[in-house]
Motif scaffolding. Sequence first.
Motif, PDB file in Angstrom:
ATOM      1  N   PRO A  14       0.774  -1.245   0.000  1.00  0.00           N
ATOM      2  CA  PRO A  14       0.000   0.000   0.000  1.00  0.00           C
ATOM      3  C   PRO A  14       0.808   1.298   0.000  1.00  0.00           C
ATOM      4  CG  PRO A  14      -1.081  -1.609   1.379  1.00  0.00           C
ATOM      5  CD  PRO A  14       0.221  -2.229   0.961  1.00  0.00           C
TER       6      PRO A  14
ATOM      7  N   VAL B 126       2.539   1.698  -3.634  1.00  0.00           N
ATOM      8  CA  VAL B 126       1.547   1.981  -4.680  1.00  0.00           C
ATOM      9  C   VAL B 126       1.482   3.492  -4.920  1.00  0.00           C
ATOM     10  CG1 VAL B 126      -0.919   1.988  -5.209  1.00  0.00           C
ATOM     11  CG2 VAL B 126       0.133  -0.078  -4.309  1.00  0.00           C
ATOM     12  N   PHE B 127       1.476   4.260  -3.823  1.00  0.00           N
ATOM     13  CA  PHE B 127       1.375   5.714  -3.947  1.00  0.00           C
ATOM     14  C   PHE B 127       2.711   6.346  -4.343  1.00  0.00           C
ATOM     15  CE2 PHE B 127      -2.300   4.465  -1.586  1.00  0.00           C
ATOM     16  CZ  PHE B 127      -3.294   5.276  -2.103  1.00  0.00           C
TER      17      PHE B 127
ATOM     18  N   GLY C 247      -2.837   3.970 -10.448  1.00  0.00           N
ATOM     19  CA  GLY C 247      -4.173   4.498 -10.207  1.00  0.00           C
ATOM     20  C   GLY C 247      -5.213   3.391 -10.309  1.00  0.00           C
TER      21      GLY C 247
ATOM     22  N   ILE D  47      -4.998   1.331  -7.158  1.00  0.00           N
ATOM     23  CA  ILE D  47      -5.655   2.022  -6.047  1.00  0.00           C
ATOM     24  C   ILE D  47      -7.174   1.876  -6.145  1.00  0.00           C
ATOM     25  CG2 ILE D  47      -6.108   4.301  -5.023  1.00  0.00           C
ATOM     26  CD1 ILE D  47      -3.159   4.997  -5.925  1.00  0.00           C
TER      27      ILE D  47
ATOM     28  N   ALA E 236      -8.083  -1.548  -5.216  1.00  0.00           N
ATOM     29  CA  ALA E 236      -7.943  -1.720  -3.764  1.00  0.00           C
ATOM     30  C   ALA E 236      -9.149  -1.136  -3.040  1.00  0.00           C
ATOM     31  CB  ALA E 236      -6.657  -1.076  -3.271  1.00  0.00           C
ATOM     32  N   LEU E 237      -9.684  -0.022  -3.556  1.00  0.00           N
ATOM     33  CA  LEU E 237     -10.870   0.580  -2.942  1.00  0.00           C
ATOM     34  C   LEU E 237     -12.083  -0.329  -3.128  1.00  0.00           C
ATOM     35  CD1 LEU E 237     -10.411   4.366  -3.815  1.00  0.00           C
ATOM     36  CD2 LEU E 237     -10.086   3.226  -1.615  1.00  0.00           C
TER      37      LEU E 237
ATOM     38  N   SER F 191      -2.051   1.159   5.142  1.00  0.00           N
ATOM     39  CA  SER F 191      -3.210   0.602   4.433  1.00  0.00           C
ATOM     40  C   SER F 191      -4.556   1.061   4.991  1.00  0.00           C
ATOM     41  CB  SER F 191      -3.138  -0.928   4.418  1.00  0.00           C
ATOM     42  OG  SER F 191      -3.282  -1.445   5.720  1.00  0.00           O
TER      43      SER F 191
ATOM     44  N   PHE G   4      -6.869   3.173   2.862  1.00  0.00           N
ATOM     45  CA  PHE G   4      -7.874   2.671   1.921  1.00  0.00           C
ATOM     46  C   PHE G   4      -9.261   2.736   2.551  1.00  0.00           C
ATOM     47  CE2 PHE G   4      -4.258   0.137  -0.066  1.00  0.00           C
ATOM     48  CZ  PHE G   4      -4.199   0.944  -1.183  1.00  0.00           C
TER      49      PHE G   4
ATOM     50  N   LEU H  58       0.134  10.226   2.833  1.00  0.00           N
ATOM     51  CA  LEU H  58       0.006   9.587   1.525  1.00  0.00           C
ATOM     52  C   LEU H  58       0.276  10.580   0.389  1.00  0.00           C
ATOM     53  CD1 LEU H  58      -0.645   6.640   1.395  1.00  0.00           C
ATOM     54  CD2 LEU H  58      -2.992   7.199   0.826  1.00  0.00           C
TER      55      LEU H  58
ATOM     56  N   GLY I  95      -4.716  -5.429  -7.135  1.00  0.00           N
ATOM     57  CA  GLY I  95      -5.181  -4.292  -6.339  1.00  0.00           C
ATOM     58  C   GLY I  95      -6.327  -4.681  -5.423  1.00  0.00           C
TER      59      GLY I  95
ATOM     60  N   GLY J 164      -6.445  -4.418  -1.291  1.00  0.00           N
ATOM     61  CA  GLY J 164      -7.475  -3.711  -0.522  1.00  0.00           C
ATOM     62  C   GLY J 164      -8.219  -4.621   0.431  1.00  0.00           C
TER      63      GLY J 164
END
Lengths: 145, 190
Positions: A108, A111-112, A123, A126, A129-130, B39, B42, B72, B136, B140
Amino acid sequence: MRTQIFRVLYYLMVGIFFGIVMTKSEAVSWFRIQEMFHFQSFHMYGIIGTAVGCGALFSYLIRRFKAKDLTGAPIYFERKTPHGKYNLRYLLGGILFGMGWALTGACPGPVFVLLGHGFGVMGVVILAALVGTKVYARFHDRLAA
Amino acid sequence: METVIHWISQPWPWYVSGFLISLMIPLLALFEGKPFGVSRNFRHMCAAILPGKDQYLKYDWQRLGWWNLTILCGAVLGGWVASTYLAPDQLHLSMAATQLIQGWGVSVGKALSPAFFINTDFLLSAKGLLVFGVGGFLIGFGTRYADGCTSGHAIAGLSNLQLPSLVAVIGFFIGGLLVSWFVLPILFMN
């Protein structure tokens, strides 16, 4: 003087520091992650080992001297709640995250950081992941703890 | 200043990197008693964008998460600074890993990430969707289920001698080994 602007700038600087360190340590590298999972270099293990060793020393000193933060409040380190006998949620969740880590080559934080490198595909990671977080939020009370 | 930038631009040995990463713990603890962990952002983002009816996402994410979300934003900036100004292309991969990954049909150079990462054609292919979309999603979902990632469990959790963190890190490796040994070779080798 702890104005809100100072606090925002402080956390922003911490983040910039984190991004630079993660890049220069090469921990954001997809190649390094695969190399680690194939035990082909000490590099990543050295980073994690040193970080945990020094982190443990810092945590110990903060507890030992009952250090207070800048606001004057005593510092408590959060404790992860043990779940059952086998901590199943940590194991199963860990396995799923590990799979994502190896697939994307990024955790995590990176990723950014990689987004800052100009990798627009992060992107997509992300956003995905959301979606994963949303699905967890929907079904979390039905999962093994 | 020139010499400082030159010095920083050198490849960093693991013990320097590891020590600097560990500084995240006192930097956050001594300032406002915050824990290190990435994390949970998220969750904050999900609570901000699509809370819906889920109780898990019904909380004051602005008050609880603003500082972590700010970190972030800094991380993105830090990535940009490092990749733009601090000699970005200096990967020092081992010979064994170079051969392994080239054997998968992925070219290895000085860049930190594979060239196909920035290729939109790959993103729109079935493989790209698997790598970035499914990868991804697992990041998450997995980090929320495990209540942390490499920073929260492997660095902060292990530093603080938390048994659940050790279990989580063992899980990270089980999942990572499975994919890196058995999925990626099939995925790339054709």
